[in-house]
Design an enzyme around this catalytic site. Sequence first.
Site, PDB file in Angstrom:
ATOM      1  N   PRO A 285       0.745  -1.310   0.082  1.00  0.00           N
ATOM      2  CA  PRO A 285       0.127   0.024  -0.113  1.00  0.00           C
ATOM      3  C   PRO A 285       0.719   1.157   0.220  1.00  0.00           C
ATOM      4  O   PRO A 285       1.932   1.329   0.414  1.00  0.00           O
ATOM      5  CB  PRO A 285      -0.658  -0.112   1.350  1.00  0.00           C
ATOM      6  CG  PRO A 285       0.134  -0.935   2.301  1.00  0.00           C
ATOM      7  CD  PRO A 285       0.851  -2.036   1.235  1.00  0.00           C
ATOM      8  N   CYS A 353       3.754  28.840 -15.916  1.00  0.00           N
ATOM      9  CA  CYS A 353       3.414  29.179 -17.223  1.00  0.00           C
ATOM     10  C   CYS A 353       2.745  28.158 -18.094  1.00  0.00           C
ATOM     11  O   CYS A 353       3.466  27.451 -18.826  1.00  0.00           O
ATOM     12  CB  CYS A 353       4.525  29.901 -18.049  1.00  0.00           C
ATOM     13  SG  CYS A 353       5.195  31.307 -17.044  1.00  0.00           S
ATOM     14  N   TYR A 381       1.697  11.047  -3.348  1.00  0.00           N
ATOM     15  CA  TYR A 381       1.997  11.617  -4.482  1.00  0.00           C
ATOM     16  C   TYR A 381       2.023  13.033  -4.724  1.00  0.00           C
ATOM     17  O   TYR A 381       1.572  13.591  -5.843  1.00  0.00           O
ATOM     18  CB  TYR A 381       1.096  10.967  -5.757  1.00  0.00           C
ATOM     19  CG  TYR A 381       1.355   9.496  -5.522  1.00  0.00           C
ATOM     20  CD1 TYR A 381       2.494   8.711  -6.031  1.00  0.00           C
ATOM     21  CD2 TYR A 381       0.149   8.635  -5.043  1.00  0.00           C
ATOM     22  CE1 TYR A 381       2.184   7.408  -5.834  1.00  0.00           C
ATOM     23  CE2 TYR A 381       0.210   7.120  -4.955  1.00  0.00           C
ATOM     24  CZ  TYR A 381       1.437   6.573  -5.335  1.00  0.00           C
ATOM     25  OH  TYR A 381       1.227   5.186  -5.105  1.00  0.00           O
TER      26      TYR A 381
HETATM   27  C1  LIG Z   1       2.484   2.664  -6.940  1.00  0.00           C
HETATM   28  C2  LIG Z   1       2.435   1.194  -6.494  1.00  0.00           C
HETATM   29  C3  LIG Z   1       1.927   0.658  -5.507  1.00  0.00           C
HETATM   30  C4  LIG Z   1       1.339   1.518  -4.539  1.00  0.00           C
HETATM   31  O1  LIG Z   1      -0.085   1.986  -4.985  1.00  0.00           O
HETATM   32  P1  LIG Z   1      -1.308   2.780  -4.194  1.00  0.00           P
HETATM   33  O2  LIG Z   1      -2.396   2.999  -5.055  1.00  0.00           O
HETATM   34  O3  LIG Z   1      -0.565   3.926  -3.826  1.00  0.00           O
HETATM   35  O4  LIG Z   1      -1.341   1.864  -2.941  1.00  0.00           O
HETATM   36  C5  LIG Z   1       2.067  -0.502  -5.267  1.00  0.00           C
HETATM   37  N1  LIG Z   1       2.703  -1.448  -5.787  1.00  0.00           N
HETATM   38  C6  LIG Z   1       3.534  -1.068  -7.404  1.00  0.00           C
HETATM   39  C7  LIG Z   1       4.025  -1.840  -8.006  1.00  0.00           C
HETATM   40  C8  LIG Z   1       3.276  -0.125  -7.430  1.00  0.00           C
HETATM   41  O5  LIG Z   1       3.773   0.674  -8.602  1.00  0.00           O
END
Ligand SMILES: *Cc1c(COP(=O)(O)O)cnc(C)c1O
Length: 425
Positions: A285, A353, A381
């Site tokens: 997660p 811009c 993010y």
């Molecule tokens: C980005 C990513 C996650 C995490 O995703 P969330 O939506 O932020 O929980 C888990 N595994 C992989 C391989 C990812 O690229």
Amino acid sequence: MSHFNYQDGVLHAESTSLSDIAAQFGTPTYVYSKAALVENFDSYANACTGRDALVCYAMKANSNLAILDILARRGAGFDIVSGGELLRVLAGGGDPSKVIFSGVGKTVDEMRLALSHDILCFNVESIPELHRLNEVAGSMGQTARVSLRVNPNVDAKTHPYIATGLKANKFGVAFVDALDTYRAAAALPHLEVAGIDCHIGSQLLDDAPLLEALDKLIELIDTLGSEGIVLHHLDIGGGLGIDYGEAGEAAPVAVGDYLGRLFKRIDAWRAERYDGAPIKVIFEPGRSIVGNTGVLLTTVEFLKQGEEKNFCVVDAAMNDLMRPALYQAWMGVQPVVQRDGSANLYDVVGPVCESGDWLARDRILSAQQGDVLAIMSAGAYGLTMSSNYNTRGRAAEVMIDGGQAHLIRQRENPADLFALESLIK
Ligand SMILES: *Cc1c(COP(=O)(O)O)cnc(C)c1O
């Protein structure tokens, strides 16, 4: 429970006034709640109590060292997508034996670095990657533990840019090719086939697609087992969504409910096929750990009346928070100090811009020049996707712990941004 609440008309993180934080550290500044972070991680950890399970925080969501340190102390592993992220895990006190390495384009140097720290597992996404990893591990006299990222071809029903489990996505090994790819992996001398993984998308509000993906993985594990390829772990990825507060949007499934359903399904399968012998379960997660732990504070520079729209021009921009520009994401906007007075409809935009430089559209605000606004649920993010576009230094980051504020990343100084550049002679 939200750790961002109004007290006497002033937005607080835990017991700290965000108005004071803006005055002390300036804006734009990301502010995180430690209590929220701990609570989110613990909702995973508690649902895993007594099981062979590992929560590998997908650190690309927010990789500040203070956050990694807090999670590492609570037993988190980490899902990394670059060598740089591995160096951050080490700097943040994380344990490399709890690190899994995802991503479609791992370089030889990144593989070497990860092998030298004996990480838990490589999540491999293609046959050429298997061959490269086999060679690198062989050259170091090591064996690399691998899992194949399988693309279960389920529709995660999310924004196309964050859906990753469909046939047309660049991620993973196609479900129909998975068996052959496992056979190829098992035949390589410097690889140890350890597990299976998937990650079908992000900001999933419903767990039905995740449980559908689980069924696909279970089917493959059984087939592989009948060929003598026995897997030791099952990694269901990340992807659980959070509540961004947009009107009409469904509430996300609770972490405990999702994990409860998932473990129930896994337990029934293990009882039926394997006399109840457990399998290690890994989660990756990101957003659901950090998303609602942070806000971005920004100051209103100008209120500007356009021909068709009113603009609330703030000092944060797409370079600080890219989600609206990149995904048309909806982010909540709250005044840090509530005020009475006439409200207007505004687009909240930054100074960069680009027409795509907006943070929120069509919001009713009673803001005045100099007011501080909070962009809500900006913990995931946010800073990690930020850039220096327009030679803007990245925002500061502050962690609140009760009534205490800790600066966990200084605001970048514009002079630092061109310090690595040189003129030609
Ligand atoms: C980005 C990513 C996650 C995490 O995703 P969330 O939506 O932020 O929980 C888990 N595994 C992989 C391989 C990812 O690229």
